[in-house]
Design a protein around this motif. Structure first.
Motif, short mmCIF file in Angstrom:
data_model
loop_
_atom_site.label_atom_id
_atom_site.label_comp_id
_atom_site.label_asym_id
_atom_site.label_seq_id
_atom_site.Cartn_x
_atom_site.Cartn_y
_atom_site.Cartn_z
N UNK A 147 0.84 -1.20 0.00
CA UNK A 147 0.00 0.00 0.00
C UNK A 147 0.87 1.24 0.00
N UNK A 148 0.29 2.36 -0.43
CA UNK A 148 1.00 3.63 -0.40
C UNK A 148 0.32 4.66 -1.28
N UNK A 149 0.64 5.93 -1.02
CA UNK A 149 0.12 7.04 -1.81
C UNK A 149 1.30 7.93 -2.19
N UNK A 233 -6.12 26.46 -0.32
CA UNK A 233 -6.97 25.89 -1.36
C UNK A 233 -6.48 24.53 -1.83
N UNK A 234 -5.22 24.19 -1.54
CA UNK A 234 -4.64 22.94 -2.01
C UNK A 234 -4.81 21.79 -1.02
N UNK A 235 -5.20 22.11 0.19
CA UNK A 235 -5.22 21.09 1.25
C UNK A 235 -6.22 19.99 0.97
N UNK A 236 -7.41 20.35 0.52
CA UNK A 236 -8.44 19.33 0.27
C UNK A 236 -8.01 18.32 -0.75
N UNK A 237 -7.38 18.80 -1.83
CA UNK A 237 -6.90 17.90 -2.87
C UNK A 237 -5.83 16.96 -2.32
N UNK A 238 -4.93 17.49 -1.50
CA UNK A 238 -3.85 16.67 -0.95
C UNK A 238 -4.40 15.60 -0.01
N UNK A 239 -5.32 15.98 0.87
CA UNK A 239 -5.90 15.01 1.80
C UNK A 239 -6.65 13.94 1.03
N UNK A 240 -7.41 14.34 0.02
CA UNK A 240 -8.14 13.38 -0.81
C UNK A 240 -7.20 12.36 -1.44
N UNK A 241 -6.14 12.85 -2.09
CA UNK A 241 -5.23 11.94 -2.80
C UNK A 241 -4.36 11.12 -1.86
N UNK A 242 -4.21 11.56 -0.62
CA UNK A 242 -3.42 10.82 0.37
C UNK A 242 -4.23 9.78 1.12
N UNK A 243 -5.54 9.81 0.96
CA UNK A 243 -6.42 9.02 1.83
C UNK A 243 -7.08 7.86 1.09
N UNK A 245 -10.09 7.74 0.48
CA UNK A 245 -11.17 8.28 -0.36
C UNK A 245 -10.82 8.23 -1.84
N UNK A 246 -9.51 8.21 -2.16
CA UNK A 246 -9.07 8.19 -3.56
C UNK A 246 -8.49 6.85 -3.97
N UNK A 247 -8.94 5.77 -3.32
CA UNK A 247 -8.33 4.45 -3.54
C UNK A 247 -8.38 3.99 -5.00
N UNK A 248 -9.37 4.45 -5.78
CA UNK A 248 -9.49 4.01 -7.17
C UNK A 248 -9.16 5.15 -8.14
N UNK A 249 -8.47 6.16 -7.63
CA UNK A 249 -7.98 7.28 -8.45
C UNK A 249 -6.48 7.07 -8.64
N UNK A 250 -6.02 6.92 -9.87
CA UNK A 250 -4.61 6.58 -10.07
C UNK A 250 -4.13 7.12 -11.42
#
Length: 264
Positions: A147-149, A233-243, A245-250
């Motif tokens: 696992x990892x982001x 403004x960038x924090x939400x995107x970073x948290x999303x991609x680190x979590x 919540x974005x498991x199927x975003x690649x």
């Protein structure tokens, strides 16, 4: 990271409690905001920078603001041996980071006919080679864990050019393709690799441009949102991609630019 069968739902999917996040170049500017945002979501953050005293101050401020533990690292992201040693030290203390944010970057400006070799190589080393070296090294532990982001910072210049910054644009365009390549290699191991492409943001490094009313007027007019970006403004995107919540975003690049790349 969690397995598919017990992945949290709803807002819990954005929770980074128990995760370790390394953010390169995070003693100031965009990296500092991303580090604090990840810590605010529960992550144990490793603040990284060239100036140890500055990084330690940032780490202390982030810990005080969020209540999350922080650590400091100051290895040279452009040197393979230093990256190997730096990540090795982090792994000995905290394990392989769950989240790597490749944020370290510099800018050099000159018309292409006057651009120096030294500035070209500095841009390549800091903006692109560092992301390759960090991703390669951290990926080994992420693969072993399953696992990892990985989140890399691109730019609107990943797809749009402006006079005097052709080499910078080249490095940021390459970040997008490195991200896709990392996805191809690492997705089978439960690892995601995505990029964030900021528009024009007000930071310590862009302060002279913000103060230039002619340039600021151009930014406001060119951006549908009508303003410079705020690093928050960038924090939400970073948290999303680190979590989770974005498991199927690649392999994707998320533009956070107030709409700049959506219009002509």
């Amino acid at each position: 990271m969690t397995a598919d069968h017990d992945r949290p739902a709803g807002l819990a999917a954005f929770d980074l409690t128990g995760r370790v996040a390394l953010v390169t170049g995070s003693s100031q500017g965009i990296g500092r905001a991303l580090a604090e945002g990840l810590a605010g979501a529960g992550a144990t953050v490793v603040v990284h920078g060239r100036d140890r005293a500055k990084a330690e101050r940032a780490a202390a401020e982030i810990a005080a603001a969020t209540g999350s533990p922080t650590h400091v690292s100051t290895f040279d992201v452009t040197d393979a041996a230093a990256v190997d040693a730096g990540i090795g030290a982090l792994e000995a203390e905290l394990g392989t980071p769950d989240v790597l944010v490749n944020n370290a970057g510099i800018q050099r400006r000159n018309p292409i006919a006057d651009f120096t070799d030294d500035d070209w190589h500095a841009l390549l080393a800091t903006n692109l080679t560092s992301a390759f070296l960090l991703s390669r090294r951290v990926a080994r532990g992420m693969i072993a864990r399953g696992s990892g982001r990985i989140v890399s910072i691109g730019s609107v210049q990943s797809q749009l050019a402006r006079p005097s910054i052709a080499p910078y644009s080249a490095t940021k365009g390459a970040i997008v393709m490195l991200t896709k390549g990392l996805c191809a290699d690492l997705a089978p191991h439960g690892i995601t690799a995505n990029a964030i492409a900021p528009g024009y943001f007000a930071t310590e490094l862009t302060a002279p441009l913000v103060a230039d009313e002619q340039f600021s007027s151009w930014v406001r007019g060119r951006t549908p949102a009508g303003r410079w970006g705020d690093v928050r403004d960038l924090v939400g995107a970073a948290v999303f991609l680190a979590s989770d919540a974005s498991a199927f975003v690649n392999g994707q690049t998320l533009h956070v630019d107030g709409g700049m790349t959506a219009v002509v």
